[in-house]
Write a protein that holds these residues in place. Structure first.
Motif, short mmCIF file in Angstrom:
data_model
loop_
_atom_site.label_atom_id
_atom_site.label_comp_id
_atom_site.label_asym_id
_atom_site.label_seq_id
_atom_site.Cartn_x
_atom_site.Cartn_y
_atom_site.Cartn_z
N ASP A 150 35.70 -11.35 79.08
CA ASP A 150 36.77 -11.57 80.06
C ASP A 150 37.34 -10.23 80.54
N THR A 153 34.88 -8.46 82.87
CA THR A 153 34.90 -9.08 84.20
C THR A 153 36.10 -8.61 85.01
N ASN A 154 37.26 -8.53 84.36
CA ASN A 154 38.47 -8.10 85.05
C ASN A 154 38.39 -6.64 85.50
#
Length: 282
Positions: A150, A153-154
């Motif tokens: 996560d 991805t950010n």
């Protein structure tokens, strides 16, 4: 016939059996592990298997507890006799960073060996899930890895539309060595939107001379440093004011251990590097 006492007894027995089963699962013996690189040691600690490591190689110094693990070799040679003495349930080896002849000998002796060879951030996630599962820490491994993915991805999303800046990555100073396609640090440059003028060189870690760097109009010099590195001086960039990055004092020195070890820390290093690059870009 009064069946209520029978039901109560059955429920009680079932409760006891479930408790015993839970106790057995919680106390299942987890495998003892020899981890043959610093990044493998770090991964195992991250997924909760650090206490299972009974041997490692030189330079495994993170986290702090790792410094107490017995050393059984380095990237040149492994102590086969010591491995035999320790009798690990599992050996996790670095495919390109350990002596292949020693690994072949250990396989011949019947030791179970699995290999680590991460080339990308996604490979880190894949390997962490796998190591967590075989070490008996699947749940923690999934939780840690999902958070890692996560965050990655950010970071990618945050910088994908940034204006590129031309940068030179100094991997080593003598001889002057940089990075290219298929090298570990190149993905950092790609995500942070740093154009590498040497990216297309076929050798992952090419040696270059300053005459090759000057025409590239480099706007930023990335000079990773490590506290454990003996060569702390770096290249003599101040002598080359003709390079825009030098003339404008745009030289950054991120933590080499964070950048170059294929672990969770590399993502923190990526985030810090991209933030520093963004300041230069502005």
């Amino acid at each position: 016939m009064n069946i209520k006492p029978i039901r109560l007894l059955t429920a009680l027995l079932l409760s006891v059996l479930l408790s015993l089963n839970s106790y057995a699962n919680d106390n299942t013996k987890k495998p003892s592990i020899i981890a043959l690189s610093p990044h493998i040691v770090e991964m195992l600690y991250d997924v909760g298997a650090g206490e299972q490591i009974i041997g490692t190689t030189a330079h495994a110094d993170y986290p702090e507890q790792a410094k107490n693990i017995p050393r059984i070799g380095n990237y040149i040679r492994l102590q086969i006799e010591r491995v035999i003495e320790l009798q690990p349930d599992l050996i996790i080896a670095w495919k390109s960073g350990n002596p292949s002849d020693d690994l072949a000998r250990l396989e011949q002796l019947g030791f179970t060996i699995v290999y680590s060879q991460p080339h990308s951030f996604q490979d880190i996630a894949t390997e962490m899930r796998y190591f967590a599962e075989i070490a008996g820490h699947k749940a923690q491994g999934e939780r840690i890895t999902a958070a890692f993915e996560d965050k990655l991805t950010n970071i990618i999303s945050s910088y994908k539309n940034k204006t590129p800046i031309i940068g030179f990555y100094e991997l080593w100073s003598r001889p002057l060595t940089t990075v290219a396609q298929n090298s570990w640090p190149q993905q950092f440059m790609d995500i942070c939107k740093v154009e590498n003028p040497f990216k297309q060189v076929t050798t992952p870690y090419p040696q270059v001379n300053i005459e090759q760097v000057i025409p590239m109009s480099v706007q930023l010099i990335i000079q990773p440093r490590s506290a454990s590195q003996s060569d702390l001086e770096g290249f003599n960039w101040p002598n080359w004011q003709v390079i825009p990055a030098v003339a404008n004092n745009k030289i950054i020195k991120p933590d080499a251990d964070g950048l170059h070890r294929m672990t969770l820390r590399s993502l923190t290093a990526l985030q810090s590097l991209c933030a520093e690059v963004d300041l230069i870009r502005q």
